[in-house]
Scaffold this active site. Sequence first.
Site: not given
Length: 337
Positions: A22-23, A92, A116, A121, A124-125, A305, A327
């Site tokens: 999925k990711n 998200r 999420c 989360r 910004d990045l 995860d 994390i």
Amino acid sequence: MDKLVIEGGKPLSGTIAIHGAKNAALPILAASVLACGTVTIDHVPKLLDIGVMLDLLRELGCRAWHEGETVVLDTAPAHTSHVPETLMRQMRSSIFLMGPLLARFGEVQVYQPGGCAIGERKIDLHLQGLEALGAEVIELGNRIICRAPRLIGNDIHLAFPSVGATENIMMAAVLAEGRTTITNAAREPEIQDLQRFLNKMGAKIMGAGTDTITIEGVRKLEPCRYEVIPDRIVTGTVMVAAAATRGQVTLQNTNPAHLTSLIHVLRRCGVQIAIDGDIMKVSSSARPKAIERIVTSPYPAFPTDLQSQLMVLLAVADGTSIMKETILKAASSMWKN
């Protein structure tokens, strides 16, 4: 689903084929809008997040079908870069559309993403990376507008190796003028998969899987057909479940190279793991051994995860195990059995 009823006491046994990641599929689906035409993605699981992403793409004007494990996207009719707030709040990963829509249309309007379960989360990045490529970022409450009639390649250093930010910058930079270099980039297999997909469409990207990714901008991408990698988190979850129940499970369509840290930990617990190509056999007949210390960190270290799944195994292990979550900034936890 209102409740789960679990009848325990039985070891897991049998054979299971692992579905696509999925990711990996979500950013690949988002990146499809970079090419104007019909894109076919194979090995895409039918999951809620995938359905939301396809709904988002349809709202943008794309035509999308999901038959079996294959998604067919016609991105040619896409006519807007305004991502609906109602759908963004469901997932998200909708933020992955920022980079490709900005690159294709020169402007994108999104909202702070939701969906999420582990809490807020920040993005910004993502925004800093797009700004470095020449985008003007305007934040109006919950609404974010990015404008860049012309994206220019740049050297971008990430303060943290964020997977999402790395992927968004990659997708925006493929159509930027000149070279973009991302340092302290995330190294996850899903980023490597995105690089392979973009390159198959005509992009020029090198370095995914290392901490430095280089993108040479191109003028145009062409549609293609692509197959998503196996889901390493699903694979790991089944492996841990087999070990915790002292079962024997055969997993097909896996990529053991993506799970070296988990395989190492499970073997330290006394779990037997046999690997033959993309097939793994996991078996355990005795109580697992405790692990003195495990620390979650960005890939290729132990993935956050899989932390909760491993906790289940350690809860029935012989001895004391310590796990430190870095994390999500959670406190260390300890189990005594």
